[in-house]
Design an enzyme around this catalytic site. Structure first.
Site: not given
Ligand SMILES: *Cc1c(COP(=O)(O)O)cnc(C)c1O
Length: 386
Positions: A278, A40
């Site tokens: 700036y 993601k």
């Molecule tokens: C993002 C996410 C993970 C992965 O998390 P990490 O800490 O990057 O391993 C796992 N489960 C869900 C539902 C997530 O949204």
């Protein structure tokens, strides 16, 4: 003359680093546990369309994304057989599309479950769902009390296959949350027992993210959803120290996959007693040689790194001076006699003996690894290197 834009900075994705991280993760997991690679947030800023195919090449066969759009991007870019799971909430239209493409997806509530029923009745196709349960994070998910009602809905048709039963832990990276996490696991195990008794469904049970894999190794069940570890980062310092104390013989098993680089576009010497950029935030006490980089906050280089950031030039660590602009930043290269226009500059990554890690970068800018990575703009070119 044909229009051919030159990127002002680029991101390198290291295949050998990714291979090393995957090896470490596989070694850490029990053999029967499936490793789902969470991609993601544009693969945590690595670029889903670059990272997906590379991860597939390195042996990943299960991917988790958040949205239908990310699922689409992954399907477009990765050729081959793999399982794809969407962890976010889908609307009716997206769900129909997911079902038609054999994509598995989360169902967190009755609204969503009703949608599944409509979709399968309309299409006469199978839906592969993961039932998400609320165990104490207080975000999304069914209540464990809903079990009977869920099953009576699902049993209205034989077109719904329960592929998974899952929950998400509320902060497994910090020991401060130990009690809350343990309670969540206990809640989940009660739910799990009910599903284990079903005869016509054999769901995979999954709750663990990267931190939980390291901190709660007894509760990995059938599948883990790993994001940050595969990119070569520990979720936070605490999980790193925990790992180190357990396995001091292997102090850093992970390797950063991402590097971010640019090139100097201007060099000049400013006399003593002047302000740079700036406003008045940087004043030259001595004659100061500066180098300008064509990277600014419009490219994901936080304005909070004004007078704070570090970069690598010719193997040396130099300071960002003055304020970070929308498209430019200034480096102090007073002590580097040989620096030239066109020299490569490392914003994240290594040069010679020096390294700028995302963690040190984000401690300066008060951003977590996660946030900094996810905010790297999508239009910076990603290149795979060895
Ligand atoms: C993002 C996410 C993970 C992965 O998390 P990490 O800490 O990057 O391993 C796992 N489960 C869900 C539902 C997530 O949204």
């Amino acid at each position: 003359m044909q229009y051919k834009p030159e990127p002002t900075s680029w991101i390198e994705i290291s295949k050998s680093a990714l291979e090393q991280n995957i090896r470490f993760i596989q070694k850490t997991l029990p053999e029967k546990t499936t490793f789902s690679a969470v991609v993601k947030g544009d693969a945590y800023g690595h670029g889903i369309e670059t990272y997906g195919p590379l991860a597939y090449e390195c042996g990943i066969r299960h991917f988790s994304v958040y949205s239908a759009q990310e699922a689409y991007q992954l399907l477009q870019s990765v050729r081959g057989e793999f399982v794809l799971m969407i962890m976010g909430t889908l609307n009716h239209h997206e769900m129909m599309w997911a079902i038609e493409h054999n994509i598995e997806f989360y169902v967190p509530n009755f609204h969503s479950l009703e949608n599944v029923l409509k979709c399968v009745k309309k299409s006469n196709l199978n839906a592969k769902i993961h039932l998400e349960f609320e165990t104490g994070m207080n975000r999304t998910g069914f209540s464990p009390k809903d079990f009977k009602q869920i099953m009576s809905k699902i049993n209205e048709t034989d077109l719904i296959e329960i592929k998974g039963v899952c929950t998400h832990l509320a902060g497994s990276e910090s020991i401060a949350n130990y009690k809350r996490i343990k309670d969540q696991i206990q809640q989940f195990q009660k739910v799990k027992k009910k599903f284990e008794l079903l005869e016509n469904h054999a769901p995979k049970f999954h709750i663990a993210c990267s931190a939980a894999v390291l901190r709660y190794p007894k509760y990995l069940f059938d599948m883990v959803r790993i994001g940050i570890l595969q990119y070569g980062f520990f979720p936070n310092n605490e999980t790193y120290i925990h790992h180190y104390l357990k396995q001091p013989e292997e102090p850093n098993p992970l390797k950063r996959v991402i590097s971010w680089k640019s090139k100097i576009i201007e060099i000049k010497t400013v006399k003593a007693g002047e302000f740079i950029g700036y406003g008045t935030s940087y004043y030259t006490n001595i004659p100061t040689k500066i180098a300008i980089l064509p990277v600014g906050y419009a490219y994901g280089y936080s304005r909070k790194l004004s007078n704070q950031g570090k970069a690598l030039v010719n193997g040396f660590r130099v300071d960002v001076i003055g304020s970070v602009n929308m498209n430019m930043l200034t480096l102090d290269v007073t002590n580097l006699p040989d620096v030239q226009i066109g020299d490569e500059v490392v914003l994240i990554g290594s040069q010679g003996e020096q390294t700028i890690s995302v963690a040190s970068f984000s401690e300066n800018s008060n951003q977590l690894n996660y946030e900094l990575l996810a905010r790297l703009p999508k239009d910076i070119k990603r290149i795979v290197v060895d």
